[in-house]
Enzyme design. Structure first.
Site, PDB file in Angstrom:
ATOM      1  N   HIS A   1     -22.691 -27.789 -24.429  1.00 51.99           N
ATOM      2  CA  HIS A   1     -22.075 -27.306 -25.976  1.00 51.99           C
ATOM      3  C   HIS A   1     -22.961 -26.346 -26.145  1.00 51.99           C
ATOM      4  CE1 HIS A   1     -21.319 -27.297 -30.369  1.00 51.99           C
ATOM      5  NE2 HIS A   1     -21.231 -28.379 -29.884  1.00 51.99           N
TER       6      HIS A   1
ATOM      7  N   GLU B   1     -14.276 -25.067 -27.271  1.00 53.72           N
ATOM      8  CA  GLU B   1     -14.885 -25.310 -28.633  1.00 53.72           C
ATOM      9  C   GLU B   1     -15.082 -24.124 -28.776  1.00 53.72           C
ATOM     10  OE1 GLU B   1     -15.915 -29.909 -29.434  1.00 53.72           O
ATOM     11  OE2 GLU B   1     -17.521 -28.466 -29.035  1.00 53.72           O
TER      12      GLU B   1
END
Ligand code: 13P
Length: 253
Positions: free
Chosen positions: A98, A170
Site C-alpha cells: 500500500h 490505487e
C-alpha cells in the site's frame, strides 16, 4: 465471469468493540453466503484478526486479510508479523505495498516481491497495491510507473502463482482525506495497460481511492475493473453493505 471483489482495509482504525460491531452486523446481513458473483473481503488491524475470524466463522464467504506481513517465516524482526502467523490468526489475504507503507515504512519494489512470494508460499492471496503520485501523473507516466511496480513485485511467478494474485490500482492522489476520486476517464488508460499485461492472468484488477456510494457504480463500469478496494466509505457498515448492493446490481446488469 470472475467475481467482483468488494473489500475494505480499516487501516489503523477500530477498537475491538468497533471491530465486533462491524463484523457482527456484516454476518447478520449476509448470512451464509455473499451476493452472487461478489467476493467480499475485510482487512482489519492485526489486533482484530482473531476476533474478526471468530465472528465470521471458518467457512465465511467473506475473506479476511492482514494489512502487511514480513517475508521471512519467523525470526528476529521486532514489531513484524509473518505470513504463517497471519495465517494462524485466520487470515487468507495479505495486503502488500500500500502506498502508505511505501511512503512511511520503507516498502520497496523488492520487499513487495519478497512478500508476494511469502504469501503464495503459504497459500495466502497476495493483494498487491500499486499507484503513482500526482507528479508522475502530471508528467503522463502513470501507466509506465504502475506497470513497473507490478512487474517488480510479480517477477518470477509462474502462471499458476500469478493466477492467485489480486492487483489493486490505487493512485496516491486519489487516496484518503487529501485525495480526490479518480474519474472514469482518468482510469481507462491505466486499466487498459494493466489488463494488457495481466488481465485474465490474475485473480482480480481492483480500483481504490476515494470510492464512495456516488461513484462506485461508475467505477465498476470501467472496462477491466473487477472490484473496489475501499477505505473510509466502508468503515461504516451500512455504507459497506450499500457498496455490496451496488456491486450486486452491477453484476446483475
Ligand atoms: P479511501 O477509500 O479512504 O480513499 O482509501 C483507499 C485505500 O487506501 C484503500 O486501501
Amino acid at each position: 465471469m470472475t467475481d467482483l471483489w468488494i473489500g475494505t482495509s480499516w487501516k489503523m482504525n477500530k477498537t475491538l468493540d468497533e471491530a465486533r460491531a462491524w463484523t457482527t452486523g456484516l454476518v447478520d446481513a449476509l448470512g451464509d453466503s455473499a451476493p452472487a458473483g461478489i467476493q467480499p473481503f475485510v482487512i482489519p488491524s492485526f489486533t482484530a484478526t482473531t476476533t474478526v475470524r471468530a465472528l465470521l466463522g471458518q467457512d465465511s464467504p467473506v475473506l479476511l486479510g492482514v494489512q502487511n506481513a514480513h517475508w521471512e517465516d519467523a525470526g528476529a524482526w521486532t514489531g513484524e508479523v509473518s505470513v504463517p502467523q497471519a495465517k494462524d490468526a485466520g487470515a487468507q489475504l495479505v495486503e502488500i505495498g500500500h502506498s502508505e507503507r511505501r511512503e512511511h515504512f520503507g516498502e520497496t519494489v523488492e520487499t513487495t516481491r519478497l512478500k508476494v512470494a511469502a504469501a503464495l508460499r503459504h497459500g495466502l492471496t497476495p493483494l498487491l497495491c500499486i499507484g503513482e503520485d500526482a507528479q508522475v501523473k502530471a508528467e503522463g507516466g502513470s501507466s509506465a510507473f504502475i506497470l513497473e511496480q507490478a512487474a517488480g513485485a510479480l517477477d518470477g511467478l509462474d502462471a499458476a502463482e500469478l493466477s492467485r494474485v489480486v492487483i489493486a490500482y490505487e493512485p496516491i492522489w486519489a487516496i484518503g482525506e487529501k485525495g480526490r476520486p479518480a474519474t472514469v476517464e482518468e482510469l481507462r488508460e491505466p486499466f487498459a495497460a494493466l489488463a494488457e499485461a495481466y488481465g485474465d492472468r490474475v485473480a482480480g484488477l481492483l480500483y481504490g481511492g476515494s470510492v464512495n456510494l456516488d461513484n462506485a457504480a461508475d467505477l465498476l463500469g470501467i472496462e477491466h475493473v473487477t472490484g473496489l478496494f475501499v477505505g473510509r466509505t466502508a468503515w461504516k457498515l451500512e455504507d459497506y453493505l450499500e457498496l455490496l448492493r451496488i456491486a450486486e446490481a452491477h453484476r446483475a446488469g
